[in-house]
Design an enzyme around this catalytic site. Structure first.
Site, short mmCIF file in Angstrom:
data_model
loop_
_atom_site.label_atom_id
_atom_site.label_comp_id
_atom_site.label_asym_id
_atom_site.label_seq_id
_atom_site.Cartn_x
_atom_site.Cartn_y
_atom_site.Cartn_z
CE LYS A 248 -3.20 -2.85 -0.22
NZ LYS A 248 -4.25 -3.45 0.56
C1 PLP Z 1 -5.19 -4.65 0.77
C2 PLP Z 1 -6.65 -4.54 0.71
C3 PLP Z 1 -7.46 -4.88 1.81
C4 PLP Z 1 -6.93 -5.58 3.02
O1 PLP Z 1 -5.93 -4.93 3.70
P1 PLP Z 1 -5.12 -5.73 4.82
O2 PLP Z 1 -4.43 -4.65 5.60
O3 PLP Z 1 -4.16 -6.62 4.09
O4 PLP Z 1 -6.07 -6.50 5.62
C5 PLP Z 1 -8.81 -4.65 1.73
N1 PLP Z 1 -9.36 -4.12 0.63
C6 PLP Z 1 -8.63 -3.80 -0.45
C7 PLP Z 1 -9.33 -3.20 -1.62
C8 PLP Z 1 -7.27 -4.01 -0.45
O5 PLP Z 1 -6.54 -3.74 -1.54
#
Ligand code: PLP
Length: 383
Positions: free
Chosen positions: A183
């Site tokens: 992210k």
């Molecule tokens: C990465 C992601 C998540 C989950 O995030 P985590 O921190 O890994 O639990 C949820 N929704 C979307 C659209 C994502 O890309």
């Protein structure tokens, strides 16, 4: 062909970040403590929201949101199928029914019209996704929700720094952010729950730590009773200070990260303008600011003469990493075999699910790296 593999994503970690983490390790307080408090406060200030709760992941945040809202059997939750599997899995595990709305074919944003068609008197929650770092169209969704006493929880995993109509995502309503390493900023693993609803924030804070009203650090520093009482059963989703300190450091550089991402995305867009087989996403036609989490293109499979999976494999052979965000959830094994979902239900989602591919995009990527990706794509397309 480039000799070194170009990953689809890479974190920006400095020696200063490493030293800050080492300081926490030496400090004698490793789990949820002063760095959590500081991270939550700084994140809140950045977003401009009323309150924020640091957690182990966005998935944890979404789980707690569904728990706090009391979602369970008999309830329906509307979300796109073009999303990460975690949201849909959580709805199913809560005993509720996921109802899939279709997306705009060219922005991949959940379509408010499609959400409207999915509404029933059992709808409890709508979970829009701010896709790839652009913003979902919140005004019509907020209107639909408020007219019917439905709760909106925004999946902002891609959207730290994104704005909608001059307001950061997370400022209004309830949003969940992710700090997974791919992210826009990372804490190793982690997430943040933001809301303008103080009661909900208190509830999430309680549920994240066994349903006790306080955590170990509160008890340690604030002289609160060491024998805190369980107010209701809860989970254990508190962030460690090792993660939180990394979050504080990354947040300081987030605007720079996002500017670098935007510059690289602009370059990609220019370079693809004359390659017919490659169709980048369109920008939504309302006012927003992009955080460029992902640079997604759609492969014209008819013209290219091979599948998107082949495209990704051929790029890999040329040392270019790619990602897939996402394979439609409703067509995955469990959802077709157990939940009875079928191809044909969501035409725009399915069309994109077969054609999308995320190209390398991260702050430390160079202009030469972008050129390598574009040249590899031209090679694969025999241009
Ligand atoms: C990465 C992601 C998540 C989950 O995030 P985590 O921190 O890994 O639990 C949820 N929704 C979307 C659209 C994502 O890309």
């Amino acid at each position: 062909m480039r000799s070194e593999f170009l990953p689809f994503s890479r974190t920006s970690i400095t020696e200063g970040d490493i030293a800050a983490v080492a300081d926490v390790l030496r400090s004698g307080w490793i789990t949820t403590g002063p760095k959590n408090t500081e991270f939550e406060q700084k994140f809140c200030e950045y977003i401009g929201c009323a309150g924020a709760v640091a957690l182990t992941s966005a998935t944890a945040g979404m789980h707690l949101a569904l728990c706090a809202l009391g979602v369970g059997p008999g309830d329906e939750v509307i979300t796109p199928s073009m999303t990460w599997v975690s949201t849909v899995n959580l709805i199913v595990m809560a005993g509720a029914k996921p109802v899939f709305a279709d997306i705009d074919k060219d922005t991949l944003m959940v379509s408010p019209d499609s959400v409207k068609e999915c509404l029933t008197d059992r709808t409890r929650v709508i979970i829009p996704v701010h896709f790839a770092g652009a913003s979902a169209d919140m005004e019509p969704l907020r209107r639909l929700a408020s007219e019917r006493d439905i709760f909106l929880v925004e999946d902002a995993a891609h959207a730290v720094g994104t704005e909608y109509k001059n307001e950061r995502i997370g400022r209004k309503g309830t949003s969940v952010f992710s700090f997974h390493p791919i992210k826009n900023m990372t804490t190793g693993e982690g997430g943040m729950f933001c809301s303008d609803n103080p009661k909900l924030l208190d509830h999430i804070r309680r549920l994240k730590f066994h349903g006790l009203g306080v955590d170990a650090y509160d008890r340690h520093t604030q002289g609160r009773s060491p024998q805190a009482q369980v107010l209701e059963p809860g989970y254990k989703y508190n962030m460690t200070d090792i993660s939180a300190v990394l979050g504080i450091r990354q947040l300081e550089r987030l605007e720079t990260f996002n500017q670098k991402r935007a510059a690289l995305a602009k370059l990609y867009t220019e370079k693809f303008s004359d390659i017919d087989e490659i169709l980048p996403l369109s920008m939504p036609n309302y006012d927003f600011r992009h955080s460029w989490h992902l640079f997604i293109v759609r492969l014209n499979i008819e013209k290219a003469g091979f599948s998107r999976d082949d495209f990704m494999q051929r790029l890999k052979e040329k040392h270019i990493g790619t990602g897939l965000h996402f394979r439609a959830v409703h067509l995955q094994k469990y959802y077709t075999e157990v939940m009875g979902m079928k191809a044909g239900m969501l035409p725009h989602t399915e069309w994109n699910s077969e054609r999308i591919c995320s190209l390398p995009l991260f702050p430390d990527m160079t202009v030469e790296d972008v050129n390598d990706v574009v040249n590899a794509i031209k090679d694969v397309l025999k241009k």
